[in-house]
Design a protein around this motif. Structure first.
Motif, PDB file in Angstrom:
ATOM      1  N   GLU A 158       4.926   1.801   0.099  1.00 15.04           N
ATOM      2  CA  GLU A 158       4.170   1.689   1.340  1.00 15.04           C
ATOM      3  C   GLU A 158       4.546   0.355   1.997  1.00 15.04           C
ATOM      4  N   VAL A 159       5.265   0.427   3.124  1.00 13.13           N
ATOM      5  CA  VAL A 159       5.664  -0.791   3.822  1.00 13.13           C
ATOM      6  C   VAL A 159       5.001  -0.816   5.200  1.00 13.13           C
ATOM      7  N   ASP A 160       5.139  -1.952   5.904  1.00 15.68           N
ATOM      8  CA  ASP A 160       4.422  -2.118   7.174  1.00 15.68           C
ATOM      9  C   ASP A 160       4.694  -0.993   8.172  1.00 15.68           C
ATOM     10  N   GLY A 162       5.797   2.142   7.507  1.00 18.84           N
ATOM     11  CA  GLY A 162       5.662   3.499   6.989  1.00 18.84           C
ATOM     12  C   GLY A 162       5.986   3.563   5.509  1.00 18.84           C
ATOM     13  N   LEU A 163       7.008   4.369   5.167  1.00 17.89           N
ATOM     14  CA  LEU A 163       7.378   4.511   3.760  1.00 17.89           C
ATOM     15  C   LEU A 163       8.860   4.211   3.575  1.00 17.89           C
TER      16      LEU A 163
ATOM     17  N   SER B  93       4.772  -6.886   4.450  1.00 17.64           N
ATOM     18  CA  SER B  93       5.132  -6.175   3.213  1.00 17.64           C
ATOM     19  C   SER B  93       6.481  -6.675   2.704  1.00 17.64           C
ATOM     20  N   GLU B 181      14.091   5.752   4.487  1.00 17.69           N
ATOM     21  CA  GLU B 181      12.754   5.352   4.933  1.00 17.69           C
ATOM     22  C   GLU B 181      12.235   6.304   5.995  1.00 17.69           C
ATOM     23  N   GLU B 182      10.919   6.386   6.059  1.00 22.83           N
ATOM     24  CA  GLU B 182      10.256   7.158   7.108  1.00 22.83           C
ATOM     25  C   GLU B 182       9.381   6.173   7.854  1.00 22.83           C
ATOM     26  N   LEU B 183       9.852   5.779   9.019  1.00 20.83           N
ATOM     27  CA  LEU B 183       9.080   4.806   9.778  1.00 20.83           C
ATOM     28  C   LEU B 183       8.366   5.504  10.927  1.00 20.83           C
ATOM     29  N   ALA B 184       7.134   5.077  11.156  1.00 22.09           N
ATOM     30  CA  ALA B 184       6.338   5.675  12.221  1.00 22.09           C
ATOM     31  C   ALA B 184       6.926   5.282  13.570  1.00 22.09           C
ATOM     32  N   PRO B 237      -1.222   8.273   8.536  1.00 19.84           N
ATOM     33  CA  PRO B 237      -0.347   7.646   7.542  1.00 19.84           C
ATOM     34  C   PRO B 237      -0.796   6.240   7.113  1.00 19.84           C
ATOM     35  N   ASN B 238      -0.234   5.795   5.979  1.00 24.61           N
ATOM     36  CA  ASN B 238      -0.628   4.534   5.350  1.00 24.61           C
ATOM     37  C   ASN B 238      -0.409   3.312   6.223  1.00 24.61           C
ATOM     38  N   ASP B 239       0.606   3.372   7.110  1.00 24.73           N
ATOM     39  CA  ASP B 239       0.911   2.156   7.879  1.00 24.73           C
ATOM     40  C   ASP B 239      -0.184   1.832   8.889  1.00 24.73           C
ATOM     41  N   LYS B 247      -3.264  -3.777   6.495  1.00 24.81           N
ATOM     42  CA  LYS B 247      -2.882  -4.779   7.483  1.00 24.81           C
ATOM     43  C   LYS B 247      -4.086  -5.643   7.843  1.00 24.81           C
TER      44      LYS B 247
END
Lengths: 250, 309
Positions: A158-160, A162-163, B93, B181-184, B237-239, B247
């Motif tokens: 879990e990063v800032d 997303g994943l 992070s 990676e899967e970024l929002a 999602p977690n972000d 955060k």
């Protein structure tokens, strides 16, 4: 595969800790203690690895006073096979903890070390990374999913933004985030069984580690207080106050 | 005394958290160098050079640093940082991932998430989910520090003319690799730097209902956050998680909707300038930190709020 799970005894997460009035530290008199929530997730993950026959042995280890036996027994009740307490009355900083754990790793030779990402008392978020660094191991911090394949482990983090997924050579260090799993409750028969499992005690001297602190806490004070707010009666009143009183929207 | 600040970036852009970290560095001392470690990160190095008050911008441009793997970056920073009295990075992070490795390699303790600088060796940092503030003094020869962005203002970004210096060190440990990676993707401001944040909790009931927050966020130019309960329930999602281990935000305006206000959530937002709570349970602890509380059903209050903004 052998899995080592370091755990920490901390104030229960439901307790709102206050600073002592003389500001010499947090007031911990008579507060409920528990296994750090992230460490509990670490124990659960290790036990699941055992249940899926990926791991053969799960060892819980804690560093601290004799009272930590209570949390080690909890880990044993959750499914760890045996436990080690590195007993010390001193407050040990993450660097000291990492050095002690390194000595335990050298003794036990685990293939995987799973720790909580952060203890909810000092909120340092350091021990796993420091341990990995001292051992020259790879690390998968803030894990929400792990997958072991041969001599590698894939860790989704879990990063800032997303994943992120990384692939690490084993042996490796993983630190847990909240979504890795939902820990089970220990059943009464397992709590009884845990009392008979082996719990060894070591000392920092026996491990030949100097874990003396480098940081001095000068004082612990309460955070600035917020002035009491008001209850508004309607959305109209809220919008009016935000525009004209707080001036945070236009 | 000299300070090394590790720049937070994505190989294209210097990230905002760097600016707060530079401000913290300036409160410690005046001799400050920046380190940009990455791959094809020239534009980041240029941006770093224009920050006023910086001596040198050290650039480590290697494929091993492209994905900021902690093993490689940690080793690099510990090598470069040996000549400094302080090494600072943002408590993102990424910073949280590699900085403890740096500290361990240098055999020093780390001071995590400082919120203020009292002197070159004494700092304040929150403990127990922000319910206590510890004043700590480090006796180590090199101070390794992560900085909580909400504790410090942004530094200036224009007007500087620091010189670039290439660091030809390839610290590839070869024990880890980046898979993906899967970024929002979002057009909204970043949660940690937005002026206004609107967050939803368990009271939102499901992920679809977060669209009720989107309309308001669009009108206010706000970022959208969530409580742990909403993330754990799979709504979002977690972000988006705001809290002790998610955060940490401190916007001018924080609107908490359907959030009860657990200690862990408060830890992530209670330094906001103005807090609004909308909750149908008047006993909810969130009202104790709210400047303005509205006891109402969010499914009625949110559409009305959107229409009146």
């Amino acid at each position: 595969m052998k899995v080592l799970v370091p755990i920490k005894r901390v104030v229960d997460y439901n307790v709102k800790v206050r600073a002592k009035s003389d500001e010499t530290g947090p007031d911990l008199a008579n507060v409920k203690m528990a296994i750090n929530p992230f460490c509990e997730i670490a124990v659960e993950e290790a036990v699941r690895l055992k249940e899926s026959e990926t791991a053969q042995e799960v060892i819980a280890v804690s560093i601290g006073s004799n009272a930590c036996q209570e949390q080690l027994r909890t880990a044993l009740a959750l499914g760890a096979d045996r436990a080690i307490l590195v007993e010390t009355e001193l407050e040990v900083e993450p660097l000291g903890v990492a050095k002690l754990l390194k000595a335990v790793v050298e003794k036990e030779q685990p293939d995987l070390i799973i720790l909580g990402k952060q203890a909810i008392d000092d909120d340092s978020n350091q021990t796993g990374q420091m341990l990995a660094s001292l051992l020259s191991y790879a690390q998968g911090t803030f894990a929400s999913e792990i997958k072991i394949e041969g001599d590698k482990i894939d860790v989704t983090r879990e990063v800032d933004g997303g994943l992120q997924t990384v692939s690490l050579n084993l042996p490796a260090v993983v630190t847990t985030d909240l979504r890795l799993n939902e820990p089970r409750y220990a059943s009464l028969p397992n709590i009884m069984k845990a009392k008979k499992k082996s719990l060894d005690t070591l000392t920092p001297e026996e491990l030949n580690v100097d874990a003396s602190p480098r940081i001095e806490t000068l004082k612990v004070s309460p955070p600035p207080e917020r002035a009491a707010g008001v209850i508004v009666e309607s959305v109209d009143e809220l919008v009016e106050k935000l525009k004209n009183e707080a001036k945070v929207i236009t | 005394m000299s300070i090394l600040v590790v720049v937070e970036h994505d190989n294209e852009e210097l990230k905002g958290a760097t600016l707060n970290t530079v401000t913290a560095a300036k409160e410690i001392g005046s001799e400050i160098d920046l380190l940009v470690a990455g791959f094809s990160c020239d534009s980041v190095a240029d941006q770093a050079c224009s920050i006023p008050g910086i001596g040198k911008v050290l650039v480590a441009n290697k494929e091993s640093y492209k994905n900021f793997l902690a093993e490689n970056i940690g080793t690099l920073v510990s090598e470069v940082g040996k000549g400094y009295s302080h090494i600072l990075a943002a408590a993102t992070s990424n910073g949280k991932n590699f900085m403890p490795r740096v500290a361990a390699l240098l055999d020093v303790s780390q001071v995590s998430e400082i919120i203020s600088v009292l002197s070159e060796d004494t700092f304040e940092r929150p403990i127990y989910a922000g319910n206590c503030i510890a004043t700590v003094k480090s006796s180590d020869p090199i101070k390794v520090i992560t900085v909580r962005a909400t504790g410090f203002d942004d530094c200036e970004v224009e007007g500087g003319s620091a010189t670039k210096e290439i660091v030809d060190l390839d610290s590839n440990l070869g024990i880890s690799s980046f898979v993906g990676e899967e970024l929002a993707e979002s057009d909204r401001p970043e949660l940690t730097s937005a002026d206004i944040v609107i967050s939803g909790g368990r009271g939102m009931q499901n992920g679809e209902n977060f669209s009720l927050l989107e309309g308001i966020a669009d009108k206010l130019g706000a970022a959208i956050g969530a409580s742990r309960a909403a993330v754990d329930s799979g709504f979002v999602p977690n972000d988006m998680q705001v809290g002790q281990t998610g955060k940490i935000v401190a916007p001018n305006l924080y609107i908490a909707v359907g959030i009860s206000g657990a200690i862990q959530h408060l830890a992530g937002m209670k330094d906001s300038k103005v807090i609004v709570a909308i909750n149908k349970d008047e006993e909810a602890p969130i009202f104790q930190v709210a400047d303005y509380g509205l006891v109402a059903d969010l499914f009625e209050a949110l559409p009305e709020l959107e229409s009146k903004l």
